[in-house]
Design an enzyme around this catalytic site. Sequence first.
Site, PDB file in Angstrom:
ATOM      1  N   GLN A   1      -0.155  -7.279   5.900  1.00  0.00           N
ATOM      2  CA  GLN A   1       1.128  -6.016   4.553  1.00  0.00           C
ATOM      3  C   GLN A   1       0.927  -4.735   5.748  1.00  0.00           C
ATOM      4  O   GLN A   1       0.677  -4.084   6.361  1.00  0.00           O
ATOM      5  CB  GLN A   1      -0.663  -5.690   3.479  1.00  0.00           C
ATOM      6  CG  GLN A   1       0.581  -5.048   2.243  1.00  0.00           C
ATOM      7  CD  GLN A   1      -0.680  -5.009   1.568  1.00  0.00           C
ATOM      8  OE1 GLN A   1      -1.952  -5.594   1.917  1.00  0.00           O
ATOM      9  NE2 GLN A   1      -0.579  -4.509   0.642  1.00  0.00           N
TER      10      GLN A   1
ATOM     11  N   HIS B   1       2.659  -6.252  -2.972  1.00  0.00           N
ATOM     12  CA  HIS B   1       4.266  -6.904  -3.277  1.00  0.00           C
ATOM     13  C   HIS B   1       4.555  -7.916  -3.241  1.00  0.00           C
ATOM     14  O   HIS B   1       3.466  -8.374  -2.519  1.00  0.00           O
ATOM     15  CB  HIS B   1       4.961  -5.821  -3.389  1.00  0.00           C
ATOM     16  CG  HIS B   1       5.114  -5.831  -1.087  1.00  0.00           C
ATOM     17  ND1 HIS B   1       3.517  -5.175  -0.615  1.00  0.00           N
ATOM     18  CD2 HIS B   1       5.730  -6.049  -0.067  1.00  0.00           C
ATOM     19  CE1 HIS B   1       3.556  -5.179   0.678  1.00  0.00           C
ATOM     20  NE2 HIS B   1       4.863  -6.080   1.110  1.00  0.00           N
TER      21      HIS B   1
ATOM     22  N   ASN C   1       1.917 -10.527   1.093  1.00  0.00           N
ATOM     23  CA  ASN C   1       0.811 -10.662   2.040  1.00  0.00           C
ATOM     24  C   ASN C   1      -0.371  -9.489   1.864  1.00  0.00           C
ATOM     25  O   ASN C   1      -0.301  -7.955   0.917  1.00  0.00           O
ATOM     26  CB  ASN C   1       1.438  -9.730   2.815  1.00  0.00           C
ATOM     27  CG  ASN C   1       2.174 -10.760   4.190  1.00  0.00           C
ATOM     28  OD1 ASN C   1       2.458 -11.491   4.057  1.00  0.00           O
ATOM     29  ND2 ASN C   1       3.524  -9.633   4.112  1.00  0.00           N
TER      30      ASN C   1
ATOM     31  N   ASP D   1      14.554  -5.266   0.788  1.00  0.00           N
ATOM     32  CA  ASP D   1      13.703  -5.095   1.394  1.00  0.00           C
ATOM     33  C   ASP D   1      14.704  -4.767   2.569  1.00  0.00           C
ATOM     34  O   ASP D   1      16.020  -5.304   2.741  1.00  0.00           O
ATOM     35  CB  ASP D   1      12.534  -6.323   1.999  1.00  0.00           C
ATOM     36  CG  ASP D   1      11.560  -6.019   3.337  1.00  0.00           C
ATOM     37  OD1 ASP D   1      11.859  -5.672   4.251  1.00  0.00           O
ATOM     38  OD2 ASP D   1      10.934  -6.284   3.391  1.00  0.00           O
ATOM     39  N   ILE D   2      14.006  -3.181   3.258  1.00  0.00           N
ATOM     40  CA  ILE D   2      15.475  -3.241   4.579  1.00  0.00           C
ATOM     41  C   ILE D   2      14.737  -3.475   5.557  1.00  0.00           C
ATOM     42  O   ILE D   2      15.643  -3.290   6.539  1.00  0.00           O
ATOM     43  CB  ILE D   2      14.931  -1.529   4.590  1.00  0.00           C
ATOM     44  CG1 ILE D   2      13.636  -0.644   4.959  1.00  0.00           C
ATOM     45  CG2 ILE D   2      14.766  -0.743   3.136  1.00  0.00           C
ATOM     46  CD1 ILE D   2      12.742   0.037   5.060  1.00  0.00           C
TER      47      ILE D   2
END
Length: 137
Positions: free
Chosen positions: A92, A98, A85, A29-30
């Site tokens: 989300q 995801h 989420n 995740d960034i």
Amino acid sequence: MDCLFCKIATKELPAEIVYEDDRTIAFLDIRPINKGHTLVIPKDHALNIYEIDDERLCDVMKSAKRLAGVVKAATNAEGINIGMNNGPAAGQVVMHAHVHVIPRFADDGHAHWHGEPYAEDELEAFGKLIRDAASAA
């Protein structure tokens, strides 16, 4: 379709991929909760848990389970949160199903949700609402 995660799955966009198989792909995740926070997605587009087919959801969860131990070991985490989420109200942001694999530490500063007890008779009332909805589904 202009889906960010579909483009990552097809490698049209870069990502720090940490795992891939025929049906799923996982990448960092960034904007991580903690370093090592990993996203696991189906390669085929599905909006959320309501739209993903059961077989693909099982694939995603199998990959998330595999990665939970890997991420925990790699980051020396004390625990792992697994979350999904579904919809903007639930947080989300990218509209592609995801699962989050989030390394956790006792002193990471992230609070856990606090529970609120049901008022008198609410427990039974909500139980009935959910049972009735489940039997109608």
